[in-house]
Write a protein that holds these residues in place. Structure first.
Motif, short mmCIF file in Angstrom:
data_model
loop_
_atom_site.label_atom_id
_atom_site.label_comp_id
_atom_site.label_asym_id
_atom_site.label_seq_id
_atom_site.Cartn_x
_atom_site.Cartn_y
_atom_site.Cartn_z
N ASP A 33 0.83 -1.22 0.00
CA ASP A 33 0.00 0.00 0.00
C ASP A 33 0.86 1.26 0.00
N THR A 34 1.99 1.21 0.69
CA THR A 34 2.90 2.37 0.72
C THR A 34 3.47 2.65 -0.66
N ILE A 35 3.99 1.61 -1.30
CA ILE A 35 4.60 1.78 -2.63
C ILE A 35 3.57 2.22 -3.65
N ARG A 36 2.36 1.64 -3.60
CA ARG A 36 1.31 1.97 -4.57
C ARG A 36 0.88 3.43 -4.47
N ASN A 37 1.03 4.02 -3.30
CA ASN A 37 0.58 5.40 -3.11
C ASN A 37 1.69 6.43 -3.20
N LEU A 38 2.85 5.99 -3.69
CA LEU A 38 3.95 6.91 -3.94
C LEU A 38 4.09 7.14 -5.44
N PRO A 39 4.50 8.34 -5.87
CA PRO A 39 4.75 8.56 -7.30
C PRO A 39 5.95 7.72 -7.76
N LEU A 40 5.85 7.15 -8.93
CA LEU A 40 6.95 6.36 -9.47
C LEU A 40 8.21 7.20 -9.61
N LEU A 41 8.04 8.45 -10.01
CA LEU A 41 9.19 9.33 -10.18
C LEU A 41 9.94 9.50 -8.86
N LEU A 42 9.21 9.60 -7.76
CA LEU A 42 9.83 9.73 -6.45
C LEU A 42 10.65 8.49 -6.10
N ILE A 43 10.11 7.32 -6.44
CA ILE A 43 10.82 6.07 -6.17
C ILE A 43 12.12 5.99 -6.96
N PHE A 84 20.56 2.77 -15.42
CA PHE A 84 19.81 1.64 -15.99
C PHE A 84 19.17 0.81 -14.89
N TRP A 85 19.98 0.40 -13.91
CA TRP A 85 19.47 -0.48 -12.86
C TRP A 85 18.62 0.28 -11.85
N SER A 86 18.88 1.56 -11.66
CA SER A 86 18.01 2.37 -10.81
C SER A 86 16.60 2.39 -11.38
N THR A 87 16.50 2.51 -12.70
CA THR A 87 15.19 2.51 -13.36
C THR A 87 14.53 1.15 -13.26
N VAL A 88 15.29 0.10 -13.51
CA VAL A 88 14.73 -1.26 -13.45
C VAL A 88 14.22 -1.56 -12.04
N VAL A 89 15.01 -1.23 -11.03
CA VAL A 89 14.61 -1.51 -9.65
C VAL A 89 13.38 -0.67 -9.28
N GLY A 90 13.39 0.61 -9.66
CA GLY A 90 12.25 1.47 -9.34
C GLY A 90 10.97 0.99 -10.00
N LEU A 91 11.05 0.67 -11.28
CA LEU A 91 9.87 0.16 -11.99
C LEU A 91 9.41 -1.18 -11.43
N SER A 92 10.36 -2.05 -11.11
CA SER A 92 10.00 -3.37 -10.59
C SER A 92 9.29 -3.27 -9.25
N LEU A 93 9.76 -2.38 -8.38
CA LEU A 93 9.12 -2.19 -7.08
C LEU A 93 7.71 -1.63 -7.24
N PHE A 94 7.61 -0.57 -8.04
CA PHE A 94 6.31 0.09 -8.20
C PHE A 94 5.30 -0.81 -8.90
N GLU A 95 5.69 -1.38 -10.02
CA GLU A 95 4.77 -2.24 -10.77
C GLU A 95 4.53 -3.56 -10.03
N GLY A 96 5.53 -4.02 -9.28
CA GLY A 96 5.34 -5.23 -8.48
C GLY A 96 4.24 -5.05 -7.45
N ALA A 97 4.19 -3.85 -6.84
CA ALA A 97 3.12 -3.55 -5.88
C ALA A 97 1.76 -3.54 -6.57
N MET A 98 1.71 -2.99 -7.78
CA MET A 98 0.46 -2.98 -8.53
C MET A 98 0.02 -4.40 -8.90
N ILE A 99 0.97 -5.19 -9.35
CA ILE A 99 0.67 -6.56 -9.75
C ILE A 99 0.26 -7.39 -8.53
N ALA A 100 0.83 -7.08 -7.37
CA ALA A 100 0.46 -7.81 -6.16
C ALA A 100 -1.03 -7.71 -5.90
N GLU A 101 -1.60 -6.54 -6.15
CA GLU A 101 -3.05 -6.38 -5.95
C GLU A 101 -3.85 -7.14 -7.00
#
Length: 216
Positions: A60-70, A88-105
């Protein structure tokens, strides 16, 4: 506008190289976010005491944060703590965390959509909880969650453009650089970027619609 100049092979190759980086980032992020999201979503569904509550707070915390902030946090703040990653890896990790939270739901909702009667029937036939989850619940849930998951991956691909803020040489960053060389190149470069994004995203949307049609 100078289409002939913008589409000269060196410029075209430069833009395609950026698009290749975009596809690499998206591909890796899709794989990692799917794995992470499936794990987190399953943990929330199983309602393991304490653990499922902790996972719920994280998601819930990750889903409610802006991806840009992450992405900013990973690329700028973490190096201050001794954790350094290239853009490159900063982007991959940030996207994976944010989208992973979305996919979790999506995963949790898909698992919950399986009728309770099937779970009870499987348990009464002697299957353990984990056997019921892997053999009965998960296969049905995957079919139901596939269309929204593909739609989420489309959003992920578009979100790779946010990496322009940390100077990752992806498609939009290279469009910006090319436009900086000549103002007349901006519109042709943006049009090409739009076409490339459209081709990939439209192809994924067709997949999502076909998966949804199979369910109906």
């Amino acid at each position: 506008m100078d289409f002939s100049g913008a589409y000269e092979w060196p410029n075209l190759r430069f833009l395609l190289q950026g698009f290749w980086v975009t596809l690499q980032v998206a591909g890796l992020s899709i794989v990692f976010s799917f794995i992470l999201g499936t794990l987190l979503g399953t943990l929330r569904y199983t309602r393991i005491p304490v653990l499922s509550q902790i996972v719920a707070v994280i998601v819930d915390t990750i889903r409610n944060l802006p991806l840009l902030l992450i992405i900013f946090f990973i690329h700028i703040v973490l190096p201050q703590l001794g954790i350094k990653m290239p853009a490159f890896w900063s982007t991959v990790v940030g996207l994976s965390l944010f989208e992973g939270a979305m996919i979790a739901e999506i995963v949790r909702s898909g698992l919950k959509s399986v009728e309770r009667g099937q779970v009870e029937a499987a348990r009464s036939s002697g299957l353990s909880y984990m056997q019921t989850l892997s053999a009965i619940i998960m296969p049905q849930a995957l079919r139901r969650m596939s269309p929204p998951m593909v739609s989420q991956f489309i959003s992920l691909l578009k979100d790779t453009s946010l990496a322009i803020i940390i100077s990752l040489p992806e498609l939009m960053r290279n469009v910006q650089i090319l436009g900086g060389q000549s103002f007349d190149y901006i519109i042709p470069a943006l049009l090409l970027a739009a076409v490339l994004y459209f081709i990939i995203n439209y192809s994924l949307s067709i997949v999502a619609r076909r998966l949804e049609a199979r369910m109906n």
